[in-house]
Design a protein around this motif. Structure first.
Motif, mmCIF file in Angstrom:
data_model
loop_
_atom_site.group_PDB
_atom_site.id
_atom_site.type_symbol
_atom_site.label_atom_id
_atom_site.label_comp_id
_atom_site.label_asym_id
_atom_site.label_seq_id
_atom_site.Cartn_x
_atom_site.Cartn_y
_atom_site.Cartn_z
ATOM 1 N N GLN A 179 0.825 -1.197 0.000
ATOM 2 C CA GLN A 179 0.000 0.000 0.000
ATOM 3 C C GLN A 179 0.876 1.269 0.000
ATOM 4 N N ASP A 180 1.897 1.269 0.880
ATOM 5 C CA ASP A 180 2.800 2.428 0.968
ATOM 6 C C ASP A 180 3.577 2.614 -0.329
ATOM 7 N N SER A 213 1.449 3.897 -3.298
ATOM 8 C CA SER A 213 1.095 5.329 -3.268
ATOM 9 C C SER A 213 2.318 6.188 -3.613
ATOM 10 N N SER A 255 2.595 8.610 -7.055
ATOM 11 C CA SER A 255 2.969 10.016 -6.965
ATOM 12 C C SER A 255 4.237 10.295 -7.767
ATOM 13 N N ILE A 290 -6.496 0.618 -1.517
ATOM 14 C CA ILE A 290 -5.639 0.974 -2.652
ATOM 15 C C ILE A 290 -6.476 1.670 -3.721
ATOM 16 N N LEU A 297 -7.324 5.206 -2.495
ATOM 17 C CA LEU A 297 -6.222 6.184 -2.463
ATOM 18 C C LEU A 297 -5.729 6.511 -3.858
ATOM 19 N N SER A 298 -5.773 5.525 -4.780
ATOM 20 C CA SER A 298 -5.302 5.860 -6.128
ATOM 21 C C SER A 298 -6.308 6.756 -6.836
ATOM 22 N N MET A 356 -5.505 10.113 -6.038
ATOM 23 C CA MET A 356 -4.306 10.577 -6.744
ATOM 24 C C MET A 356 -4.507 10.514 -8.254
#
Lengths: 283, 120
Positions: free
Chosen positions: B30-31, B34, B38, B66, B69-70, B73
């Protein structure tokens, strides 16, 4: 409890062929030999009598759970399984044992005619033994019948859920009969597997053959639709009859944006449109 | 410590999970993901889980996270290759992965991603 006397056992052994003959006659009279071949019957009766006498010679009692009766028990289990598969009913199968009672008792009566007390005791012993053996036969018969029924149920379950390919990328599942959780499971598994195998994008579930839709059935349908969506395919439900549509509305069921169509043809037309396939009538 | 590789294919990121997911690995993925979105300003993420034959509620939630969060972004997420057994388990667990796009296989998934990105 005393077993059958060794004296009686040896008498039985000597009179074996006569016993077998009388036994077969009794079996034939009772109609228990239907569908059973003559040679087979002869072999079965002889083998059983030999098993009994050898067990008794080893000092086996009337408790047929004992180790000395192991072979006899196995023989009876095999016999009842065969009979169950032949389609004989339970009484015919149990008769195999009980028909031996007559000739056996007659023999004991002849041998112990001079000693009434001993005769009575031996008769009681023999009777208990045959009853126990007969019960064991019925028990096994029942167990094998139940196994046959279970297998048939499973086969029926498989048969009633065929997944058919309508077009390249379109699968259809015509459901017939009531939907319960077990069937839904089987349906879901076979449909999802077919989706993976064929790489189909659209699955049509046709519920024309489902007699009623209640909250439980709707829930099962929703589960299937959700699983199909998770796989990345799309699902259309077709064959919603007017009565079923009414029931769904009356029950206040929310089909959560599931596409429903009145019949399979409409569903197929929609699937084609989504795939970008167009038809033109030949002039 | 082992990591799940994240491959870049043009404007998309490709993640193929081929080992059994444990919770720490899921958090790391996950980290990493992301960070990579970015760094590469990717427009789409494709997660292939066809090799997973077991997905528990934690992994199910990770997939949802996921995807969420995507999206923030500005990258679309498509999960591909769910096994039938996995799909059934997720449904029985009540995890319907709302907001997550799925496709049958990588090819279909890429097609879906391209369509989504072209539509924007």
């Amino acid at each position: 409890m005393a077993a059958l006397g060794q004296h009686a056992v040896s008498k039985v052994k000597n009179a074996e062929s006569q016993l077998v003959q009388e036994w077969i006659a009794a079996l034939e009279a009772s109609g228990g030999t239907r569908n059973v071949k003559g040679d087979e019957l002869k072999a079965d009766t002889r083998e059983f009598l030999q098993l009994i006498t050898s067990s008794l010679e080893n000092g086996a009692g009337t408790a047929i759970g004992a180790a000395q009766w192991e072979d006899t028990r196995q023989f009876l289990e095999r016999l009842s399984r065969n009979r169950a598969q032949m389609g004989q009913d339970s009484s015919q199968t149990a008769n195999f044992i009980f028909a031996l009672k007559g000739p056996f008792f007659a023999l004991l009566q002849k041998e112990f005619a001079s000693e009434p007390q001993l005769l009575a005791e031996q008769l009681l012993q023999a009777s208990e033994l045959f009853d126990a053996l007969g019960l064991h036969t019925i028990r096994t018969y029942q167990a094998s019948r139940e196994a046959v029924i279970r297998r048939q149920q499973e086969e029926l379950l498989e048969l009633s859920t065929p997944v058919v390919k309508l077009w390249d990328g379109v699968l259809a599942l015509p459901m017939i009969g009531t939907l319960d959780s077990q069937r839904t499971q089987v349906v879901m598994e076979s449909l999802l597997q077919r989706i993976v195998d064929t790489g189909s994008e659209i699955a049509i579930i046709d519920i024309t053959g489902v007699p009623t839709v209640d909250t439980l059935v709707a829930q099962h349908l929703l589960k299937t639709v959700t699983a199909i969506r998770l796989m990345g395919a799309d699902c259309i439900i077709s064959g919603v009859r007017p009565q079923i549509a009414q029931t769904i509305v009356h029950l206040g069921l929310d089909l959560q944006g599931v596409v429903t169509k009145a019949n399979l043809a409409d569903a197929l037309a929609l699937a084609m449109r989504r795939l970008g396939v167009t038809f033109t009538k030949a002039q | 410590m082992d990591r799940i590789p994240i491959l870049q294919m043009g404007q998309f990121l490709l993640v193929t999970i081929q080992v059994d997911m444990h919770d720490q690995l899921a958090m790391t993925l996950q980290d990493d993901l992301s960070e990579r979105i970015s760094a590469t300003s990717a427009r789409g993420v494709l997660i292939d889980i066809s090799a997973l034959d077991m997905v528990d509620s934690f992994i199910g939630r990770m997939i949802s996270t996921i995807s969420g969060l995507s999206r923030i972004m500005d990258a679309e997420t498509v999960v591909v290759g769910l096994q039938p057994a996995v799909a059934i388990t997720l449904v029985e667990l009540g995890l319907t992965l709302p907001g997550v796009s799925t496709a049958l296989n990588v090819e279909r998934g890429m097609k879906l991603l391209r369509e989504r990105v072209a539509a924007q």
